[in-house]
Design an enzyme around this catalytic site. Structure first.
Site, PDB file in Angstrom:
ATOM      1  N   GLY A  68       0.762  -1.389   0.147  1.00  0.00           N
ATOM      2  CA  GLY A  68       0.236  -0.312   0.154  1.00  0.00           C
ATOM      3  C   GLY A  68       0.620   1.098  -0.176  1.00  0.00           C
ATOM      4  O   GLY A  68       1.909   0.841   0.182  1.00  0.00           O
ATOM      5  N   ASP A  86       3.194  -0.867  -4.259  1.00  0.00           N
ATOM      6  CA  ASP A  86       1.568  -1.283  -3.993  1.00  0.00           C
ATOM      7  C   ASP A  86       1.622  -2.190  -6.437  1.00  0.00           C
ATOM      8  O   ASP A  86       2.460  -2.024  -6.449  1.00  0.00           O
ATOM      9  CB  ASP A  86       0.637   0.224  -4.079  1.00  0.00           C
ATOM     10  CG  ASP A  86      -0.301   0.161  -3.827  1.00  0.00           C
ATOM     11  OD1 ASP A  86      -1.274  -0.969  -4.331  1.00  0.00           O
ATOM     12  OD2 ASP A  86      -0.569   0.969  -3.667  1.00  0.00           O
ATOM     13  N   ILE A  87       0.407  -2.224  -5.928  1.00  0.00           N
ATOM     14  CA  ILE A  87      -0.125  -2.790  -7.931  1.00  0.00           C
ATOM     15  C   ILE A  87      -0.234  -1.145  -8.626  1.00  0.00           C
ATOM     16  O   ILE A  87      -0.491  -1.983  -9.700  1.00  0.00           O
ATOM     17  CB  ILE A  87      -1.111  -3.899  -7.458  1.00  0.00           C
ATOM     18  CG1 ILE A  87      -2.449  -3.394  -6.813  1.00  0.00           C
ATOM     19  CG2 ILE A  87       0.313  -4.918  -7.004  1.00  0.00           C
ATOM     20  CD1 ILE A  87      -3.500  -4.675  -7.433  1.00  0.00           C
ATOM     21  N   ASP A 104       2.737  -7.485  -5.324  1.00  0.00           N
ATOM     22  CA  ASP A 104       0.917  -7.752  -5.026  1.00  0.00           C
ATOM     23  C   ASP A 104       0.820  -8.742  -4.525  1.00  0.00           C
ATOM     24  O   ASP A 104       1.330  -9.673  -4.074  1.00  0.00           O
ATOM     25  CB  ASP A 104       0.745  -8.522  -6.212  1.00  0.00           C
ATOM     26  CG  ASP A 104      -0.212  -8.971  -6.312  1.00  0.00           C
ATOM     27  OD1 ASP A 104      -1.164  -8.675  -5.228  1.00  0.00           O
ATOM     28  OD2 ASP A 104      -1.197  -9.901  -7.585  1.00  0.00           O
ATOM     29  N   TYR A 193     -14.954  -5.954   5.205  1.00  0.00           N
ATOM     30  CA  TYR A 193     -13.498  -5.926   5.532  1.00  0.00           C
ATOM     31  C   TYR A 193     -13.301  -5.680   7.116  1.00  0.00           C
ATOM     32  O   TYR A 193     -12.369  -6.580   7.179  1.00  0.00           O
ATOM     33  CB  TYR A 193     -14.040  -4.215   5.152  1.00  0.00           C
ATOM     34  CG  TYR A 193     -12.819  -2.906   5.939  1.00  0.00           C
ATOM     35  CD1 TYR A 193     -11.671  -2.722   5.161  1.00  0.00           C
ATOM     36  CD2 TYR A 193     -13.774  -2.095   6.573  1.00  0.00           C
ATOM     37  CE1 TYR A 193     -10.730  -2.341   5.807  1.00  0.00           C
ATOM     38  CE2 TYR A 193     -12.157  -1.163   7.456  1.00  0.00           C
ATOM     39  CZ  TYR A 193     -11.082  -0.627   6.654  1.00  0.00           C
ATOM     40  OH  TYR A 193     -10.238   0.014   6.983  1.00  0.00           O
ATOM     41  N   LYS A 197     -10.923  -8.166   9.246  1.00  0.00           N
ATOM     42  CA  LYS A 197      -9.680  -7.321  10.375  1.00  0.00           C
ATOM     43  C   LYS A 197      -9.599  -7.913  11.451  1.00  0.00           C
ATOM     44  O   LYS A 197      -8.904  -7.916  12.165  1.00  0.00           O
ATOM     45  CB  LYS A 197     -10.294  -5.289  10.453  1.00  0.00           C
ATOM     46  CG  LYS A 197      -9.626  -4.671   9.320  1.00  0.00           C
ATOM     47  CD  LYS A 197      -8.529  -5.121   9.209  1.00  0.00           C
ATOM     48  CE  LYS A 197      -7.334  -4.149   7.587  1.00  0.00           C
ATOM     49  NZ  LYS A 197      -6.184  -4.156   7.274  1.00  0.00           N
TER      50      LYS A 197
HETATM   51  C1  AKB Z   1     -13.882   3.086   6.286  1.00  0.00           C
HETATM   52  O1  AKB Z   1     -14.387   3.832   6.281  1.00  0.00           O
HETATM   53  O2  AKB Z   1     -13.977   2.490   5.604  1.00  0.00           O
HETATM   54  C2  AKB Z   1     -12.066   3.527   6.801  1.00  0.00           C
HETATM   55  C3  AKB Z   1     -11.978   2.977   8.057  1.00  0.00           C
HETATM   56  C4  AKB Z   1     -12.882   3.862   9.244  1.00  0.00           C
HETATM   57  O3  AKB Z   1     -11.711   1.430   8.408  1.00  0.00           O
HETATM   58  N1  AKB Z   1     -11.993   4.461   6.683  1.00  0.00           N
END
Ligand code: AKB
Length: 373
Positions: A68, A86-87, A104, A193, A197
């Protein structure tokens, strides 16, 4: 990759330390996982030992590979010690700021080559699809955010690297305490996401406890920066509003006016990351910390901008995907552990953030020859 034992040899350490590490690494070769982790057992070097924790271990002159594009490590450690990757083609300011290579995160062998050829000691892993864009492309988010992370975890373990992976307010969900969200509580996010995480937090902590991986993770709030354009996040409005305020004077917000979320100025975020990475292990009671600076709603940030640009108009047109995500995230972060353990303290509140963003966006637009209100 061949199964077998590889030795843990951080390149910046001297001979004495090296032999200590060597013994440590070879003393527990049984039960080796398939990708032959080399840093067994726990406490892979004396710098990881709680008994010998030193405030200035040799790792303070790290060689850093970043996935990144965040280039702030360059300022701290110099172009000879940091490689950005980054890619995507980097913007001119990033490309000209120091070494940049194509990498990558899904290409394990290439990442390994970069680590070996450049004697990397710290890996900083930013590559990820954010919350809103992840919901639009779950398969890709799973690939980048989970498979990519596994590559990075394995490489960090194999080469005894200090590994930083950012997490987020998005690692919490509707059943988490929201005001404030503490470091340790129920985490049942409803986005890919967030799920990726939480997976990253748990995998990193597991590998730390089992094999001594020096895994470090900060949960970032929404980060506000002039140089990072909105990139598919739920907190993006809080960047876009400054660009709109200085161009058209009109911002259409995809969240309700009263949606409160934790936010942070980019320079606080960078400083927190560097300070955390430099903290001696003996100071860390956790491997994943919340960091906080402020929490605001779209209406509050608009009001603060109007102190400088009274004619800013904001209309609200909530987008159901992003509104649902925002409603499941914490309103405030409890970062008391970060403050106690390694001295975290933010410098920017809402007033300072707005003044700085307006100045920086104005400067950027002027440099680019764009009109400014
Ligand atoms: C998002 O909004 O997805 C990011 C975050 C808060 O992790 N900025």
């Amino acid at each position: 990759m061949q199964p077998g034992v590889r030795a843990c040899v951080p390149t910046l350490l001297g001979q004495t330390t090296l032999s200590l590490i060597w013994r440590g690494c070879l003393s527990n070769v049984q039960n080796m996982p398939v990708r032959s982790f080399s840093c067994l057992p726990r406490k892979m070097s004396r710098w990881n030992s709680r008994d010998t924790c030193s405030p200035l271990p040799p790792q303070e002159n790290p060689r850093v590979l970043i996935t990144g594009d965040p280039s702030f490590f360059l300022k701290q450690y110099g172009t000879e010690n940091v490689i950005l990757s980054d890619i995507k083609k980097p913007p001119p300011n990033v490309y000209s700021s120091g070494p940049f290579v194509y990498a990558d995160v899904l290409d394990y062998k290439h990442l390994r080559e970069l680590i070996i050829n450049n004697r990397i000691t710290w890996l900083v892993h930013y590559s990820a699809l954010l919350s809103a864009v992840g919901e639009a492309n779950v398969a890709l988010a799973r690939k980048i955010n989970i498979t990519g992370l596994h590559n990075v975890l394995d490489l960090a373990l194999e080469h005894c690297l200090r590994l930083f992976v950012p997490s987020t307010i998005g690692a919490f969900g509707p059943s988490s305490p929201r005001d404030p969200a503490p470091d340790l509580c129920v985490q049942r996010p409803r986005t890919i996401y967030g799920v990726s995480k939480v997976h990253g937090e748990l995998m990193g902590e597991y590998l730390h406890h089992k094999y001594g991986l020096d895994f470090r993770c900060l949960r970032y709030p929404g980060v506000i920066s002039v140089n990072t354009p909105p990139g598919g996040g739920t907190t993006d409005y809080a960047v876009q509003i400054f660009h709109d305020a200085l161009s058209t004077g009109h911002h259409v917000c995809y969240l309700r006016p009263d949606t409160r979320l934790p936010m942070m100025h980019i320079s606080d975020c960078h400083r927190a990351t560097i300070e955390f990475m430099q903290s001696p292990e003996c100071q860390l009671s956790l491997r994943t910390y919340n960091i906080a600076a402020m929490s605001f709603t779209p209406e509050e940030v608009a009001q603060e901008i109007r102190k400088h640009l009274p004619h800013l108009k904001v209309t609200y047109n909530p987008d159901s995907v992003r509104q649902t995500i925002a409603d499941s995230w914490p309103i405030r972060f409890d970062d008391s552990n970060a403050r106690r353990d390694w001295g975290w303290a933010p410098a920017f509140g809402l007033e300072e953030l707005v003044a700085d963003m307006l100045r920086s966006v104005r400067e950027k637009r002027t440099d680019e020859g764009l009109p400014v209100r």
